[in-house]
Design a protein around this motif. Structure first.
Motif, PDB file in Angstrom:
ATOM      1  N   LEU A  84       0.643  -1.137   0.077  1.00  0.00           N
ATOM      2  CA  LEU A  84       0.171  -0.411   0.028  1.00  0.00           C
ATOM      3  C   LEU A  84       0.863   1.804  -0.166  1.00  0.00           C
ATOM      4  O   LEU A  84       0.755   1.649  -0.643  1.00  0.00           O
ATOM      5  CB  LEU A  84      -0.881   0.156   1.479  1.00  0.00           C
ATOM      6  N   LEU A 120       1.426  -8.327  -8.425  1.00  0.00           N
ATOM      7  CA  LEU A 120       0.241  -8.701  -8.867  1.00  0.00           C
ATOM      8  C   LEU A 120       0.200 -10.080  -7.450  1.00  0.00           C
ATOM      9  O   LEU A 120      -0.490 -11.128  -7.302  1.00  0.00           O
ATOM     10  CB  LEU A 120       0.549  -8.135 -10.337  1.00  0.00           C
ATOM     11  N   LYS A 148      -0.020 -10.735  -4.200  1.00  0.00           N
ATOM     12  CA  LYS A 148      -0.787  -9.806  -3.234  1.00  0.00           C
ATOM     13  C   LYS A 148      -1.855 -10.721  -3.416  1.00  0.00           C
ATOM     14  O   LYS A 148      -3.470 -10.727  -2.723  1.00  0.00           O
ATOM     15  CB  LYS A 148      -1.498  -8.263  -3.743  1.00  0.00           C
ATOM     16  N   ILE A 183      -5.034  -8.313   3.705  1.00  0.00           N
ATOM     17  CA  ILE A 183      -4.744  -7.010   4.088  1.00  0.00           C
ATOM     18  C   ILE A 183      -6.569  -6.781   4.687  1.00  0.00           C
ATOM     19  O   ILE A 183      -7.417  -6.297   3.920  1.00  0.00           O
ATOM     20  CB  ILE A 183      -3.732  -6.136   3.551  1.00  0.00           C
ATOM     21  N   PHE A 239     -15.810   0.686   0.781  1.00  0.00           N
ATOM     22  CA  PHE A 239     -16.456   1.111   0.466  1.00  0.00           C
ATOM     23  C   PHE A 239     -18.166   1.117   0.722  1.00  0.00           C
ATOM     24  O   PHE A 239     -18.547  -0.227   0.259  1.00  0.00           O
ATOM     25  CB  PHE A 239     -16.958   0.694  -1.440  1.00  0.00           C
ATOM     26  N   LEU A 241     -13.266  -8.168  -7.617  1.00  0.00           N
ATOM     27  CA  LEU A 241     -12.099  -8.310  -7.775  1.00  0.00           C
ATOM     28  C   LEU A 241     -10.250  -8.603  -8.183  1.00  0.00           C
ATOM     29  O   LEU A 241      -9.411  -8.243  -9.112  1.00  0.00           O
ATOM     30  CB  LEU A 241     -11.319  -6.679  -6.804  1.00  0.00           C
ATOM     31  N   ARG A 242     -10.156  -9.673  -7.558  1.00  0.00           N
ATOM     32  CA  ARG A 242      -9.229 -10.898  -7.563  1.00  0.00           C
ATOM     33  C   ARG A 242      -9.776 -12.267  -8.566  1.00  0.00           C
ATOM     34  O   ARG A 242      -8.603 -12.221  -8.672  1.00  0.00           O
ATOM     35  CB  ARG A 242      -9.432 -10.997  -5.919  1.00  0.00           C
ATOM     36  N   LEU A 266      -9.105  -0.703  -1.293  1.00  0.00           N
ATOM     37  CA  LEU A 266      -9.345  -2.466  -1.752  1.00  0.00           C
ATOM     38  C   LEU A 266      -8.995  -2.512  -2.623  1.00  0.00           C
ATOM     39  O   LEU A 266      -8.496  -4.192  -3.428  1.00  0.00           O
ATOM     40  CB  LEU A 266     -10.960  -3.017  -1.573  1.00  0.00           C
ATOM     41  N   HIS A 267      -8.851  -1.622  -3.929  1.00  0.00           N
ATOM     42  CA  HIS A 267      -8.283  -2.168  -5.052  1.00  0.00           C
ATOM     43  C   HIS A 267      -6.942  -2.639  -5.196  1.00  0.00           C
ATOM     44  O   HIS A 267      -6.649  -3.369  -6.038  1.00  0.00           O
ATOM     45  CB  HIS A 267      -8.678  -0.966  -6.113  1.00  0.00           C
ATOM     46  N   LEU A 268      -6.169  -1.501  -4.900  1.00  0.00           N
ATOM     47  CA  LEU A 268      -4.613  -1.694  -3.911  1.00  0.00           C
ATOM     48  C   LEU A 268      -4.563  -3.448  -3.494  1.00  0.00           C
ATOM     49  O   LEU A 268      -3.524  -3.836  -4.421  1.00  0.00           O
ATOM     50  CB  LEU A 268      -4.146  -1.369  -3.519  1.00  0.00           C
ATOM     51  N   ALA A 269      -5.286  -3.421  -2.748  1.00  0.00           N
ATOM     52  CA  ALA A 269      -4.290  -4.596  -2.205  1.00  0.00           C
ATOM     53  C   ALA A 269      -5.258  -5.962  -3.161  1.00  0.00           C
ATOM     54  O   ALA A 269      -4.248  -6.564  -2.708  1.00  0.00           O
ATOM     55  CB  ALA A 269      -5.693  -4.369  -0.188  1.00  0.00           C
ATOM     56  N   ALA A 270      -6.291  -5.618  -3.579  1.00  0.00           N
ATOM     57  CA  ALA A 270      -7.347  -6.633  -4.204  1.00  0.00           C
ATOM     58  C   ALA A 270      -5.517  -7.039  -5.469  1.00  0.00           C
ATOM     59  O   ALA A 270      -5.946  -7.918  -6.758  1.00  0.00           O
ATOM     60  CB  ALA A 270      -8.251  -6.854  -4.824  1.00  0.00           C
ATOM     61  N   GLY A 271      -4.778  -6.332  -6.068  1.00  0.00           N
ATOM     62  CA  GLY A 271      -4.087  -6.432  -7.034  1.00  0.00           C
ATOM     63  C   GLY A 271      -5.436  -6.101  -8.518  1.00  0.00           C
ATOM     64  O   GLY A 271      -4.538  -6.615  -9.048  1.00  0.00           O
ATOM     65  N   VAL A 272      -6.047  -5.434  -8.319  1.00  0.00           N
ATOM     66  CA  VAL A 272      -6.985  -4.955  -9.593  1.00  0.00           C
ATOM     67  C   VAL A 272      -5.729  -4.211 -10.862  1.00  0.00           C
ATOM     68  O   VAL A 272      -5.100  -3.900 -10.703  1.00  0.00           O
ATOM     69  CB  VAL A 272      -8.189  -4.332  -9.602  1.00  0.00           C
TER      70      VAL A 272
END
Lengths: 287, 497
Positions: free
Chosen positions: A89, A109, A112, A117, A125, A140-141, B331-337
């Protein structure tokens, strides 16, 4: 140690090699010398400066796979900054982190995918319902819809959020938000969980609930890192602990090693120093 | 506050001068103005707390639940506090000016004074009654969301509404005295009409109106007392009811891919988050605005620019999308989008409603104006503006953050963060947009100058082609930037927070 010269951006980051880090190479000579087990998380010389303040001053740490690892420290010790750099992060000024041997800052990538985390103090959100938020984290994953659906139901049930699954997260209480964020971190079945202050503002029932889930997760081979400043909790729950203060690791190892016979709390206060003067408030007894 | 005081002082001064001048007007006009004005003011006192969800809740009854103040002291105290604010003093001064209006004899002046006191008290108590009644409503998130969106409508339509009101006032001038007479028999106007009745030599009517006003005050005072008593022991309930699982919403409709999930999430936000929904509400109002604007300036064909302009505005509206996420972007960053999926999802969400709206506006505006020769070029430039804008916004929001209201805050609230950068990004971005849209603009100008349909068809073909090219390029470039600088973006968002 002199404060690190902080380079700008990520160009200067690689100047610090990864001392003593074993390259994950299981094929070479495994017969004679069994390769040392790859730690779930390995920090190597992590450092970060914000303006004039050095938040993290060269932290190296090995978190063994399968451990329940506590990171304790006073407020402002650099716990959150360290964990943010370890999880991709926050870009470190120096050093790097490896998740099961994968460099977080070289192959983000891939790294992660291996971890879930729970960052502290970030928003969610929250105009999604709890159910939608956890599904979102899964989708998203790149997970399959049907897998996501069944796991979401399981997670919400396990975290006792079933009856509020359709409620918008913005209407959740602080403890419920922690739990839904934890569910979002668990949805892809990571090998490593990094949880920053997971028990803050969580009621005792929910805390016991979360602890149960985490202990089960560790028992089945997962690795958990939690940061906290509740010593008692860490002593009861974790098998390893690192004491962090002013951006440095003061002590690290198994809980029994670190506390050396005393309670973790006493040991912590002795290590960090200060806080023992209780005089000067005589008027407090004049009611 | 200082500006508010100045504004109020100006308005009050205007009212007082007007009311004093009415002293020499004929009684019927004076009565009409005083009664209708008074009724309007009283309605305002009752309605404003409903609309202004950001209204000052310093004296919210729930704040007194923990301090032991007897009701007998609390009630007059709260009423007095209501009177002592800016609006209270303004109303009091203007009401007292009606005494001057009716200083045409002792009975009339005395009646006006009594009416003014009753009227002002009714205003304050009515307002308190409404705030107390809706206190728990005001505290609920859903109500705040809805009221802040609904509030936008009259703001956007202020121009046409003002015109209509002025026009209506002009047409119904003969009708107003009758209306005032009717209103004076209702609680809203009774108090204000006492002076006029006495001046007209009608003591019986005046007495009846005093009774109406007194009864009204007693009823709303009693209702307020009861509500307040209840509010003191039941703190407002802020949460919504809990709802069971099983509503995937848009997540069940969009494809189960990262980009699809981002699109579903963004579109959900367009409908649920007031900061987005506010813009969504404005979209159907744009043609109305242009229709009235065109009609008033005597140039109804102005309406045909509504489609390209809407395309431009909607496309550009996602240029601060990541800033709107605030730290939830973690969340986007953590999920590796991947950046590409993030960009594409957000653009598709916007496209989902922007494309139909723009096509509808283009066809509708042409049909209304009858300028069919412009349809190809309008369609072409609208689609060009939409796709080009989305591409550009995808690049901009991947690299720069803007100061926007934080999640859960009113869309009108002044946002924290770097305002200079926001202005610069917006300004330079719009400039870049104009440059990228040169081909479309050229075709429109060429048709305007030469009148040749060749340019119309070229515009229709060129707009989507150029637009899609910029769209794809924007998603790619923005995605690459976001991949490379995701953590830096997040750090900026955390700073702006």
């Amino acid at each position: 140690m002199t404060p690190p010269e902080i380079g700008r951006g990520y160009a200067g980051r690689m100047s610090d090699p990864s001392p003593g880090y074993p390259a994950p190479n299981p094929s070479s000579g495994a017969a004679e010398y069994p390769a040392p087990p790859v730690p779930a998380l390995a920090l190597r010389g992590l450092a970060k400066r914000f303006g004039d303040k050095i938040a993290v001053n060269g932290i190296s740490l090995d978190v063994p796979a399968g451990s329940f690892y506590g990171v304790v420290g006073p407020n402002g010790a650099g716990k959150t900054t360290t964990l943010s750099m370890a999880t991709g992060l926050l870009r470190p000024d120096f050093g790097t982190a490896f998740i099961h041997g994968v460099d977080v800052w070289e192959r983000p990538l891939e790294a992660k995918k291996l971890m879930g985390i729970l960052p502290d103090g970030v928003r969610l959100f929250d105009r999604l319902s709890g159910e939608q938020l956890v599904s979102y984290a899964g989708l998203l994953r790149g997970m399959d819809r049907s897998v996501v659906q069944s796991r979401v139901q399981d997670l919400l049930a396990a975290l006792d959020l079933g009856k509020d699954a359709g409620t918008l997260v913005v209407d959740y209480s602080a403890g419920m938000r922690k739990k839904i964020a934890l569910a979002s971190a668990l949805i892809h079945a990571p090998r490593l969980l990094v949880l920053d202050e997971p028990f803050e503002s969580v009621d005792p029932v929910s805390a016991a609930n979360i602890r149960g889930i985490l202990e089960q997760y560790v028992a089945s081979g997962g690795t958990v890192i939690v940061s906290s400043h509740v010593m008692d909790l860490v002593q009861r729950m974790c098998d390893h602990v690192a004491v962090v203060s002013a951006g440095r690791v003061l002590a690290a190892g198994t809980v029994d090693e670190v506390r050396a016979g005393a309670t973790l709390e006493d040991r912590f206060v002795a290590l960090v120093g200060g806080g023992m003067h209780t005089g000067g408030l005589e008027w407090l007894r004049t009611f | 506050m200082a500006v508010g005081a100045l504004y109020a002082a100006g308005v009050v001064l205007g009212c007082v001068v007007g009311l004093v001048a009415l002293r020499w007007a004929d009684p019927q006009t004076a009565q009409t103005v005083v009664v209708l004005g008074g009724a309007l003011v009283m309605t305002g006192w009752a309605v404003v707390p409903l609309v202004a969800s950001a209204a000052d809740l310093t004296l919210d009854p729930s704040r007194f639940t923990t301090s032991a103040i007897p009701m007998r002291e609390l009630l007059p105290g709260l009423a007095l506090a209501g009177l002592l604010g800016l609006p209270g003093l303004a109303t009091l001064l203007a009401s007292l000016a009606t005494v001057v209006t009716w200083s045409r004899g002792f009975p009339a002046a005395a009646g006006a004074l009594l009416g003014a006191v009753l009227g002002v008290l009714s205003c304050v108590v009515a307002s308190k009654l409404v705030t107390t009644a809706v206190a728990s409503l005001l505290a609920s998130r859903r109500f705040k969301d809805v009221s802040s969106i609904v509030f936008i409508v009259p703001l956007v339509l202020a121009g046409p509404i003002m015109t209509a009101v002025i026009q209506g006032g002009r047409d119904s001038r003969d009708y107003l005295p009758g209306l005032a007479e009717a209103v004076s028999w209702t609680p809203l106007g009774a108090a204000w009409s006492v002076g006029g009745e006495l001046d007209a030599g009608n003591p019986a009517g005046a007495a009846a109106k005093v009774l109406i006003a007194l009864a009204f005050l007693a009823v709303i005072g009693g209702a307020w007392y009861l509500l307040l008593k209840r509010a003191m022991v039941t703190p407002p309930y802020t949460g919504g009811g809990s709802r069971k699982a099983g509503r995937a919403g848009l997540f069940g409709i969009f494809p189960a891919t990262p980009a699809g999930a981002v699109a579903a999430r963004s579109l959900t936000y367009w409908m649920r988050d007031p900061r987005y929904a506010g813009s969504l509400v404005v979209v159907p109002l744009l043609p109305v605005l242009f229709y009235f604007g065109g009609a008033q300036s005597g140039n109804p064909e102005l309406l045909i620019v509504v489609a390209p302009l809407t395309a431009f505005l909607l496309a550009w509206s996602i240029s601060a999308d990541v800033s709107y996420d605030n730290t939830a972007f973690a969340l986007h960053l953590a999920a590796g989008v991947r950046g590409r999926d993030d960009r594409l999802g957000r653009a598709l969400a916007c496209l989902a409603f922007a494309l139909p709206s723009v096509l509808l506006f283009a066809a509708g505006s042409i049909a209304l104006t009858g300028r069919w020769e412009w349809l190809p070029n309008i369609l072409g430039s609208s689609l060009g503006a939409l796709f080009t804008g989305l591409g550009l916004a995808s690049v901009v929001s991947a690299r720069w953050t803007s100061a926007v209201p934080a999640p859960g805050e009113s869309p009108f609230k002044k946002p924290p963060g770097n305002v200079t950068q926001t202005m610069l990004v917006q300004f330079v971005g719009m400039g870049a947009m104009a440059v990228l849209l040169l081909p479309e603009i050229a075709m429109v100008v060429a048709q305007l100058v030469t009148g040749s349909m060749v340019f119309a068809w070229l515009g229709l073909a060129g707009g989507p082609v150029f637009g899609l090219a910029f769209f794809v390029a924007g998603i790619r470039l923005g995605g690459r930037w976001l991949d490379r600088r995701g953590p830096e973006m997040f750090a900026q968002l955390a700073n702006n927070r």
